[in-house]
Design a protein around this motif. Structure first.
Motif, PDB file in Angstrom:
ATOM      1  N   LEU A 187      73.236 114.189 -46.112  1.00 41.08           N
ATOM      2  CA  LEU A 187      73.472 115.627 -46.874  1.00 41.08           C
ATOM      3  C   LEU A 187      74.920 116.119 -47.031  1.00 41.08           C
ATOM      4  O   LEU A 187      75.271 116.572 -47.945  1.00 41.08           O
ATOM      5  CB  LEU A 187      72.543 116.700 -46.088  1.00 41.08           C
ATOM      6  CG  LEU A 187      70.918 116.424 -45.809  1.00 41.08           C
ATOM      7  CD1 LEU A 187      70.391 117.521 -45.130  1.00 41.08           C
ATOM      8  CD2 LEU A 187      70.480 116.782 -47.326  1.00 41.08           C
ATOM      9  N   LEU A 188      75.631 115.607 -45.798  1.00 36.92           N
ATOM     10  CA  LEU A 188      76.974 116.166 -46.130  1.00 36.92           C
ATOM     11  C   LEU A 188      77.770 115.327 -47.225  1.00 36.92           C
ATOM     12  O   LEU A 188      78.665 115.769 -47.804  1.00 36.92           O
ATOM     13  CB  LEU A 188      77.747 116.150 -44.711  1.00 36.92           C
ATOM     14  CG  LEU A 188      79.273 116.030 -44.564  1.00 36.92           C
ATOM     15  CD1 LEU A 188      79.682 117.521 -44.831  1.00 36.92           C
ATOM     16  CD2 LEU A 188      79.972 115.482 -43.526  1.00 36.92           C
ATOM     17  N   TYR A 189      77.302 113.921 -47.164  1.00 36.81           N
ATOM     18  CA  TYR A 189      77.690 113.291 -48.481  1.00 36.81           C
ATOM     19  C   TYR A 189      77.699 113.571 -49.596  1.00 36.81           C
ATOM     20  O   TYR A 189      78.481 113.849 -50.432  1.00 36.81           O
ATOM     21  CB  TYR A 189      77.314 111.699 -48.033  1.00 36.81           C
ATOM     22  CG  TYR A 189      77.735 110.901 -49.337  1.00 36.81           C
ATOM     23  CD1 TYR A 189      78.762 110.137 -49.381  1.00 36.81           C
ATOM     24  CD2 TYR A 189      76.462 110.617 -50.227  1.00 36.81           C
ATOM     25  CE1 TYR A 189      78.995 109.469 -50.594  1.00 36.81           C
ATOM     26  CE2 TYR A 189      76.694 109.916 -51.419  1.00 36.81           C
ATOM     27  CZ  TYR A 189      77.796 109.212 -51.551  1.00 36.81           C
ATOM     28  OH  TYR A 189      78.209 108.041 -52.367  1.00 36.81           O
ATOM     29  N   VAL A 190      76.316 113.982 -49.967  1.00 37.40           N
ATOM     30  CA  VAL A 190      76.034 114.552 -51.128  1.00 37.40           C
ATOM     31  C   VAL A 190      76.650 116.083 -51.574  1.00 37.40           C
ATOM     32  O   VAL A 190      77.197 116.321 -52.583  1.00 37.40           O
ATOM     33  CB  VAL A 190      74.465 114.708 -51.450  1.00 37.40           C
ATOM     34  CG1 VAL A 190      74.338 115.285 -52.869  1.00 37.40           C
ATOM     35  CG2 VAL A 190      73.885 113.500 -51.245  1.00 37.40           C
ATOM     36  N   SER A 191      76.805 116.907 -50.456  1.00 37.76           N
ATOM     37  CA  SER A 191      77.099 118.106 -50.657  1.00 37.76           C
ATOM     38  C   SER A 191      78.950 118.100 -50.849  1.00 37.76           C
ATOM     39  O   SER A 191      79.332 118.826 -52.012  1.00 37.76           O
ATOM     40  CB  SER A 191      77.052 118.745 -49.415  1.00 37.76           C
ATOM     41  OG  SER A 191      75.630 119.134 -49.036  1.00 37.76           O
ATOM     42  N   VAL A 192      79.673 117.090 -50.458  1.00 41.01           N
ATOM     43  CA  VAL A 192      81.131 117.036 -50.566  1.00 41.01           C
ATOM     44  C   VAL A 192      81.247 116.399 -52.155  1.00 41.01           C
ATOM     45  O   VAL A 192      82.177 116.961 -52.626  1.00 41.01           O
ATOM     46  CB  VAL A 192      81.688 116.052 -49.511  1.00 41.01           C
ATOM     47  CG1 VAL A 192      83.229 115.545 -49.835  1.00 41.01           C
ATOM     48  CG2 VAL A 192      81.591 116.722 -48.320  1.00 41.01           C
ATOM     49  N   LEU A 193      80.450 115.477 -52.297  1.00 40.29           N
ATOM     50  CA  LEU A 193      80.499 114.931 -53.896  1.00 40.29           C
ATOM     51  C   LEU A 193      80.227 115.870 -54.778  1.00 40.29           C
ATOM     52  O   LEU A 193      80.893 116.074 -55.675  1.00 40.29           O
ATOM     53  CB  LEU A 193      79.529 113.776 -53.751  1.00 40.29           C
ATOM     54  CG  LEU A 193      79.736 112.794 -55.115  1.00 40.29           C
ATOM     55  CD1 LEU A 193      80.948 112.231 -54.809  1.00 40.29           C
ATOM     56  CD2 LEU A 193      78.466 111.893 -55.014  1.00 40.29           C
ATOM     57  N   VAL A 194      79.122 116.573 -54.653  1.00 37.79           N
ATOM     58  CA  VAL A 194      79.006 117.716 -55.782  1.00 37.79           C
ATOM     59  C   VAL A 194      79.922 118.692 -55.580  1.00 37.79           C
ATOM     60  O   VAL A 194      80.469 119.381 -56.756  1.00 37.79           O
ATOM     61  CB  VAL A 194      77.443 118.224 -55.397  1.00 37.79           C
ATOM     62  CG1 VAL A 194      77.143 119.306 -56.422  1.00 37.79           C
ATOM     63  CG2 VAL A 194      76.531 117.160 -55.646  1.00 37.79           C
ATOM     64  N   LEU A 195      80.260 119.285 -54.506  1.00 37.63           N
ATOM     65  CA  LEU A 195      81.448 120.266 -54.523  1.00 37.63           C
ATOM     66  C   LEU A 195      82.601 119.803 -55.206  1.00 37.63           C
ATOM     67  O   LEU A 195      83.251 120.557 -55.877  1.00 37.63           O
ATOM     68  CB  LEU A 195      81.602 120.645 -52.984  1.00 37.63           C
ATOM     69  CG  LEU A 195      82.739 121.696 -52.701  1.00 37.63           C
ATOM     70  CD1 LEU A 195      82.202 122.989 -53.269  1.00 37.63           C
ATOM     71  CD2 LEU A 195      82.519 121.720 -51.363  1.00 37.63           C
ATOM     72  N   CYS A 196      83.053 118.486 -54.736  1.00 33.15           N
ATOM     73  CA  CYS A 196      84.354 118.038 -55.555  1.00 33.15           C
ATOM     74  C   CYS A 196      84.289 117.925 -57.041  1.00 33.15           C
ATOM     75  O   CYS A 196      85.135 118.548 -57.863  1.00 33.15           O
ATOM     76  CB  CYS A 196      84.794 116.605 -55.139  1.00 33.15           C
ATOM     77  SG  CYS A 196      85.348 116.488 -53.397  1.00 33.15           S
TER      78      CYS A 196
END
Length: 538
Positions: free
Chosen positions: A186-195
Motif C-alpha cells: 500500500l505504501l508503494y502504490v501511495s508513493v507512486l500515485v503521490l509522485c
C-alpha cells in the motif's frame, strides 16, 4: 557516417542503461538480502507468487490495453472521453471476482505458518485498483512526452520506500506475517500515485502548461465527466482497447505463465515456490542488467542501419558490412558472458545463495536451481541478440507468422512446464524455459543464415569461440567443481576463502585467454562501450 553515429549512440544508451540499473538494483538487492534472514520459505512463496500474481493480473486488466489504445494516434483528441474510458471500466468487478478465486477456490496457506492471508489478498487487490489514477496520469505523461516525469524516478522511490518499510517491520514485528507486506504494498502504490499527482499539480500551475496549450487545466479534469450532447466515451478507442486487450492477454500468460501453473495446478508447495522465485530473480539479474539494455539498444541500431523487409542485396552494402560485423561481435560478446556465468555459476551457486539468504536458500533445492539457471542464462544471452536482429528486419507478414508460432510455442511451454515439474520439481520450470529459448534461438539463427546467405558475410561465426578459450573454460569448470567438493560450503570461512581464491584464479586465466584470443571483440568493447567512460576519466 550515419550508421557509425547510430552505433555510437546505441552503445552509449546500452552502457548507461546498464549502469543505472545496477545502481538502483544494488540498493534493493541489499535490502532484500537482509529481509530474507527473518522470513520463512512459505511466507515468501505466498507473497512472491500468489499475491504478486493477483496484483499483476489486476494491473494488467486495469492498465495495459488502455495505455496502448489511448497512446495510439494524435494527442489532439477529446481527452475527456479518453479519461472516461480510463476510469469507468468496472475494475472493481474484476478485482472482486479475482479476490473470491484467491480466497475461496485456491489452496489457503496454514494460518500458523502464513498468518493473515485474507488481509493480504484484500490489500494487494486494493493497491492494484489504486493504479487506475496512476494509469490516467501516466497516459497523459507519455502522450505528451513528459520525460521529466520518468526522470523523477517515481517508481524507484516507491520501490526503495517499500523495501525500507518491509525491513523495519520484519525486524520489529516479525509476527505480523502478511500484514508487513500488505502495508509495504500500500505504501508503494501511495508513493507512486503521490509522485505523479504532485508533478501534475505543479505543472498545471506553471506557465509551461499554458504555453503548450495543455488540454487539462485542473486536476479535477482528470476525473470522469459528462460531455454535453456527445457520447460518454470514444467508441473507436473502446474498440481499439478491446483489440489490444485480446493481444495483451497472451503476453500476460507468457509473462506470468510459471506463476499461473504454480497457483492453479498446485505443482509446488508454498516453500518451494518461495525458493524458486528468489532463485529466479537472483539468476535473472545479469539478464536485466546487461542483456536487456544491449538487446533494446541494438534493436534500434539494426532498425536504423538496415531497412525492414528488404533482402541483403537491396541494402546499402556499407551498412550491411557494418551490421554483419556488429552482429558477429555482439553474438561473441553475449556468448562469452553466458559461458562465463554457466561455467562459474555451477561451482559457486551454493556459496552465493548461502551468502545472500543463509541456509534457507543454500539447503534443499536452491543450489541445483541456481546451477540450472546458470545454463539458462546462456540461452537468454544468445536469444536476446538473435531476436533483436530478427525483429528489426522482419516484414509485417513474417512478424504475423512468427506470432502464430509463438502462440503454439506458448501452449507447448505451459504443457511441458507442468509435466517437467511433476518429474523434476521446480527445476522443471527452468528446463522448460531452456527448451522454449532453444526453439526461439533456432528460428532466429535460421532467419539470420537465410538473410546473409547471398552475401559474403557470416555473422553467425560469432557463436564459435576460440578452441583454446573453450579448453580454458572446460578446465576452469573442472577445477572449480573439485574445489566446491573439497572446500564448500560447510567447512568454515577459511575453506570458503580458498574456494573463492581458486575461482578467482580460474576467472583471471579465462579473462587473460580471452584478451589473447578474441582481440577483435576486445577492441569493439573498448572502442564502443568503454570509450565514453575513459574520456570522462581523462
Amino acid at each position: 557516417m550515419a550508421a557509425q553515429d547510430a552505433l555510437s549512440q546505441t552503445t552509449r544508451l546500452a552502457s548507461s542503461s546498464a549502469v543505472l540499473q545496477v545502481l538502483f538494483r544494488a540498493v534493493t538487492f541489499g535490502l532484500n538480502a537482509f529481509t530474507l534472514r527473518y522470513l520463512s520459505r512459505e511466507l515468501l512463496g505466498v507473497v512472491s507468487v500468489r499475491l504478486t500474481l493477483l496484483s499483476s493480473t489486476v494491473v494488467f486488466l486495469a492498465r495495459e490495453a488502455f495505455r496502448r489504445a489511448c497512446l495510439s494516434g494524435s494527442t489532439k483528441r477529446n481527452w475527456t472521453k479518453t479519461i472516461n474510458l480510463l476510469l469507468t471500466v468496472p475494475l472493481g468487478v474484476f478485482w472482486y471476482f479475482l479476490g473470491l478465486v484467491w480466497l475461496h477456490l485456491l489452496e489457503v496457506p496454514d494460518p500458523s505458518v502464513v498468518p493473515h492471508y485474507q488481509a493480504g489478498v484484500v490489500a494487494f487487490g486494493l493497491s492494484s485498483l489504486s493504479s487506475s489514477l496512476e494509469r490516467t496520469v501516466l497516459v497523459f505523461a507519455q502522450a505528451h512526452l513528459f520525460v521529466r516525469l520518468k526522470v523523477s524516478n517515481s517508481r524507484k522511490l516507491s520501490v526503495v520506500s517499500k523495501c525500507i518499510l518491509t525491513v523495519i517491520l520484519v525486524v520489529l514485528y516479525p509476527q505480523w506475517g502478511l500484514y508487513i507486506f500488505s502495508l509495504a504494498q500500500l505504501l508503494y502504490v501511495s508513493v507512486l500515485v503521490l509522485c505523479y499527482v504532485t508533478y501534475f499539480v505543479i505543472f498545471l500551475e506553471s506557465p509551461e502548461a499554458a504555453k503548450k496549450s495543455f488540454p487539462v487545466a485542473r486536476m479535477k479534469a482528470l476525473l470522469p465527466n459528462w460531455v454535453p450532447d456527445e457520447t460518454f466515451v470514444n467508441w473507436k478507442e473502446a474498440r481499439l482497447t478491446w483489440s489490444f486487450f485480446k493481444q495483451s492477454f497472451l503476453k500476460q500468460i507468457l509473462t506470468e505463465g510459471e506463476r499461473y501453473v504454480m497457483t492453479f495446478l498446485n505443482v509446488l508447495n508454498f516453500g518451494d515456490q518461495g525458493v524458486y522465485d528468489i532463485v529466479n530473480n537472483l539468476g535473472s539479474l545479469v539478464a536485466r542488467f546487461i542483456f536487456l539494455p544491449i538487446e533494446e539498444s541494438f534493436y534500434v541500431f539494426f532498425a536504423k542501419v538496415l531497412e525492414r523487409g528488404k533482402n541483403v542485396k537491396e541494402q546499402k552494402q556499407d551498412d550491411v558490412a557494418m551490421a554483419a560485423n556488429v552482429l558477429e561481435l555482439l553474438l561473441k560478446l553475449v556468448l562469452l558472458i553466458g559461458l562465463t556465468i554457466t561455467v562459474f555459476g555451477y561451482a559457486y551457486s551454493q556459496l552465493a545463495l548461502d551468502i545472500y539468504g543463509g541456509s534457507m536458500l543454500s539447503s534443499g533445492t536452491g543450489p541445483d536451481l541456481l546451477r540450472c539457471y546458470s545454463l539458462y542464462v546462456l540461452f537468454l544471452a544468445i536469444n536476446g541478440v538473435t531476436e533483436c536482429f530478427t525483429f528489426a528486419l522482419m516484414c509485417k507478414e513474417e512478424v504475423d507468422r512468427y506470432n502464430f508460432v509463438m502462440l503454439a510455442l506458448s501452449f507447448t511451454f505451459l504443457c511441458i512446464s507442468y509435466f517437467l515439474t511433476q518429474w523434476r520439481g521446480s527445476m522443471g520450470f527452468i528446463l522448460a524455459n531452456c527448451f522454449n529459448m532453444g526453439i526461439r534461438i533456432a528460428h532466429s539463427i535460421h532467419y539470420i543464415y537465410d538473410y546473409f546467405r547471398e552475401s559474403t558475410y557470416r555473422p553467425l561465426a560469432g557463436l564459435l569461440p576460440s578452441p583454446f578459450l573453450l579448453l580454458v573454460y572446460i578446465i576452469s569448470g573442472v577445477v572449480t567443481g573439485f574445489s566446491e567438493v573439497f572446500f564448500c560450503c560447510d567447512k568454515g570461512w577459511m575453506a570458503r576463502l580458498i574456494h573463492v581464491s581458486v575461482g578467482a584464479l580460474c576467472f583471471a586465466a579465462t579473462i587473460v585467454t580471452m584478451f589473447c584470443t578474441e582481440t577483435k571483440l576486445i577492441h569493439f568493447v573498448r572502442s564502443q562501450f568503454l570509450s565514453r567512460y575513459m574520456k570522462k576519466g581523462t
